[in-house]
Design a protein around this motif. Structure first.
Motif, PDB file in Angstrom:
ATOM      1  N   LYS A  89      -1.030  -6.827 -44.621  1.00 55.15           N
ATOM      2  CA  LYS A  89      -1.786  -7.830 -43.867  1.00 55.15           C
ATOM      3  C   LYS A  89      -0.888  -8.980 -43.443  1.00 55.15           C
ATOM      4  O   LYS A  89      -0.922  -9.418 -42.295  1.00 55.15           O
ATOM      5  N   HIS A  92       1.328  -7.828 -40.713  1.00 59.12           N
ATOM      6  CA  HIS A  92       0.578  -7.714 -39.466  1.00 59.12           C
ATOM      7  C   HIS A  92       0.377  -9.090 -38.823  1.00 59.12           C
ATOM      8  O   HIS A  92       0.524  -9.241 -37.614  1.00 59.12           O
ATOM      9  N   ASP A  93       0.072 -10.101 -39.638  1.00 67.98           N
ATOM     10  CA  ASP A  93      -0.107 -11.462 -39.126  1.00 67.98           C
ATOM     11  C   ASP A  93       1.186 -11.983 -38.501  1.00 67.98           C
ATOM     12  O   ASP A  93       1.172 -12.595 -37.428  1.00 67.98           O
ATOM     13  N   ASP A  95       3.649 -10.121 -37.308  1.00 72.09           N
ATOM     14  CA  ASP A  95       3.900  -9.360 -36.087  1.00 72.09           C
ATOM     15  C   ASP A  95       3.079  -9.908 -34.921  1.00 72.09           C
ATOM     16  O   ASP A  95       3.582 -10.032 -33.800  1.00 72.09           O
ATOM     17  N   ASP A  96       1.813 -10.237 -35.170  1.00 73.95           N
ATOM     18  CA  ASP A  96       0.962 -10.799 -34.118  1.00 73.95           C
ATOM     19  C   ASP A  96       1.522 -12.134 -33.614  1.00 73.95           C
ATOM     20  O   ASP A  96       1.583 -12.381 -32.404  1.00 73.95           O
ATOM     21  N   LYS A  97       1.925 -12.989 -34.541  1.00 73.83           N
ATOM     22  CA  LYS A  97       2.491 -14.291 -34.156  1.00 73.83           C
ATOM     23  C   LYS A  97       3.782 -14.109 -33.370  1.00 73.83           C
ATOM     24  O   LYS A  97       4.035 -14.806 -32.385  1.00 73.83           O
ATOM     25  N   ASP A  99       4.669 -11.481 -31.545  1.00 70.59           N
ATOM     26  CA  ASP A  99       4.354 -10.970 -30.210  1.00 70.59           C
ATOM     27  C   ASP A  99       3.840 -12.071 -29.290  1.00 70.59           C
ATOM     28  O   ASP A  99       4.223 -12.147 -28.121  1.00 70.59           O
ATOM     29  N   LEU A 100       2.983 -12.950 -29.819  1.00 73.50           N
ATOM     30  CA  LEU A 100       2.489 -14.073 -29.019  1.00 73.50           C
ATOM     31  C   LEU A 100       3.626 -15.010 -28.626  1.00 73.50           C
ATOM     32  O   LEU A 100       3.686 -15.506 -27.496  1.00 73.50           O
ATOM     33  N   ALA A 123       7.751  -7.498 -27.041  1.00 74.30           N
ATOM     34  CA  ALA A 123       6.412  -7.825 -27.538  1.00 74.30           C
ATOM     35  C   ALA A 123       5.491  -6.613 -27.503  1.00 74.30           C
ATOM     36  O   ALA A 123       4.652  -6.439 -28.385  1.00 74.30           O
ATOM     37  N   ARG A 124       5.651  -5.760 -26.514  1.00 71.91           N
ATOM     38  CA  ARG A 124       4.786  -4.581 -26.381  1.00 71.91           C
ATOM     39  C   ARG A 124       5.161  -3.468 -27.360  1.00 71.91           C
ATOM     40  O   ARG A 124       4.349  -2.600 -27.622  1.00 71.91           O
ATOM     41  N   GLU A 126       5.625  -1.446 -30.650  1.00 67.24           N
ATOM     42  CA  GLU A 126       4.827  -1.508 -31.882  1.00 67.24           C
ATOM     43  C   GLU A 126       5.606  -2.057 -33.062  1.00 67.24           C
ATOM     44  O   GLU A 126       5.019  -2.522 -34.035  1.00 67.24           O
ATOM     45  N   SER A 128       8.065  -4.679 -32.881  1.00 68.49           N
ATOM     46  CA  SER A 128       8.838  -5.741 -32.231  1.00 68.49           C
ATOM     47  C   SER A 128       9.746  -6.470 -33.228  1.00 68.49           C
ATOM     48  O   SER A 128      10.868  -6.835 -32.895  1.00 68.49           O
TER      49      SER A 128
END
Length: 166
Positions: A89, A92-93, A95-97, A99-100, A123-124, A126, A128
């Motif tokens: 988790k 994943h958090d 990775d999301d940050k 990518d943004l 960013a695209r 999987e 990154s």
């Protein structure tokens, strides 16, 4: 990453930097160290390092390998195993940050189309974060960067010569 894994990775990067389009063999590294640096490290010694049979280097050997591969001597040690991997988790958090942040950067540098496109491409992807970690490993080898840029950058068109008539 262990010292042996790092040495193997450096042999690969050096082979591509030298235009071999493959990793350098241990024999080639040994010969190049002898020829380029007037140093001496045998293929057998390199094999022991990579296999993990020899876990520690002398100061002289570490300095010679660092000079040859153009890395800081502190890079030529095992990474700490004590660092536990991030829970899924949390990973994943992050990775999301990431990518943004990359997408935001692509918008910030929209005037530089190549840079903007590269940031969006990472960013695209999987993985990154792993892409950026790989990039960090690559940039430690200046010759490899120069070689790759030469291959990726299209050659400028040659100016047409005018024929002078006599």
């Amino acid at each position: 990453m262990t010292l042996g894994e790092k040495l193997s990775q450096l042999r690969t990067l050096e082979g591509y930097a030298r235009g071999l389009d493959r990793e350098m063999t241990q024999v080639e590294v040994s010969n190049a160290i002898r020829d380029d640096l007037r140093g001496s490290i045998s293929q057998g010694y390199l094999s022991q390092i990579e296999s993990g049979a020899r876990r520690h280097l002398t100061v002289e050997t570490r300095a010679l390998l660092a000079r040859f591969f153009r890395v800081h001597p502190g890079h030529l040690v095992d990474d700490l195993d004590e660092v536990a991997p991030m829970p899924p988790k949390q990973r994943h958090d992050i990775d999301d940050k990431l990518d943004l942040w990359l997408v935001d950067g692509s918008e910030t540098f929209a005037a530089d189309r190549e840079l903007s496109r590269a940031l969006v491409a990472i960013a695209r992807h999987e993985k990154s974060r792993d892409c950026l970690r790989l990039l960090a490993s690559i940039v430690e080898n200046r010759q490899l960067i120069d070689h790759l840029l030469d291959k990726l950058t299209p050659a400028a068109p040659r100016p047409k010569r005018r024929r002078h008539r006599s």
